[in-house]
Design an enzyme around this catalytic site. Sequence first.
Site, PDB file in Angstrom:
ATOM      1  N   ASP A  13      -9.438  -3.884   5.812  1.00 29.43           N
ATOM      2  CA  ASP A  13      -8.371  -3.476   4.915  1.00 29.43           C
ATOM      3  C   ASP A  13      -7.143  -4.330   5.210  1.00 29.43           C
ATOM      4  O   ASP A  13      -7.053  -4.963   6.273  1.00 29.43           O
ATOM      5  CB  ASP A  13      -8.064  -1.990   5.134  1.00 29.43           C
ATOM      6  CG  ASP A  13      -7.084  -1.443   4.115  1.00 29.43           C
ATOM      7  OD1 ASP A  13      -7.151  -1.858   2.951  1.00 29.43           O
ATOM      8  OD2 ASP A  13      -6.246  -0.597   4.495  1.00 29.43           O
ATOM      9  N   ASP A  15      -3.320  -3.436   4.097  1.00 35.07           N
ATOM     10  CA  ASP A  15      -2.153  -2.636   4.471  1.00 35.07           C
ATOM     11  C   ASP A  15      -2.500  -1.674   5.590  1.00 35.07           C
ATOM     12  O   ASP A  15      -3.465  -0.922   5.505  1.00 35.07           O
ATOM     13  CB  ASP A  15      -1.635  -1.852   3.258  1.00 35.07           C
ATOM     14  CG  ASP A  15      -1.065  -2.767   2.186  1.00 35.07           C
ATOM     15  OD1 ASP A  15      -0.297  -3.672   2.547  1.00 35.07           O
ATOM     16  OD2 ASP A  15      -1.396  -2.582   1.006  1.00 35.07           O
TER      17      ASP A  15
END
Length: 259
Positions: A13, A15
């Site tokens: 991922d 963020d």
Amino acid sequence: MAERKPIESWLTDMDGVLVHEGIPIPGADAFVKKLRESGKPFLVLTNNSIYTPRDLHARLARIGLDVPVENIWTSALATAQFLDDQRPGGTAYVIGEAGLTTALHDIGYVLTDAEPDYVVLGETRTYSFEALTKAIRLINAGARFIATNPDETGPSAEGALPATGSVAALITKATGREPYFVGKPNPLMMRAGLNAIGAHSEGSAMIGDRMDTDILAGLEAGMRTYLVLTGLTRPEEVDRYPFRPSRVVDSIADLADLI
């Protein structure tokens, strides 16, 4: 139990794992650099559908993270691929930004408000009451309802922002129709990403900061999962879930040695 294969490909991922509020997380640059030097297939994922991969590449480069365009996988791209598989050459009424509209244009979709096959909802900085009203009426008239991701809020320097999941709930309340969410935790986004880099789930790992999206999606896609504590999930929250990551670490810096 048979011993698992070594990790030959990585999904992470963005963020909360590599970046926090526009600032790189310590160790993220070294992790990305080591990934690129290893030659192993990898993808940086985001449920955010606002930006195109080229936009994200430029934004990451400005803060010292060199991620090639082809190694960025967004919920907008996954949504476009899903629609292309389901109904090639279709039509859609879209609420979203360039990341989503560009992805749909690239698969040959026509964006229209005249009897579209789909209403497609993604993030936008300015949700318009007029656009939401149009979406509700089109869904009531028979358009199928698709949303890029179920995230209810997104981060900002000022605090939480309403995101796709929250706006989708408004439309559902008005229409009685639930959307099909393409992004995490739907393992479809993970499997499509793995296919894009020619990887297999058995030899792949997912790194994320959210138990309810990143870790759940990785688990359901059959990958090993690594939870970092630099994002939304706190250590005391992990045991509240009926599933667990393969490993919990403080940050992305703790995983560089696994590459």
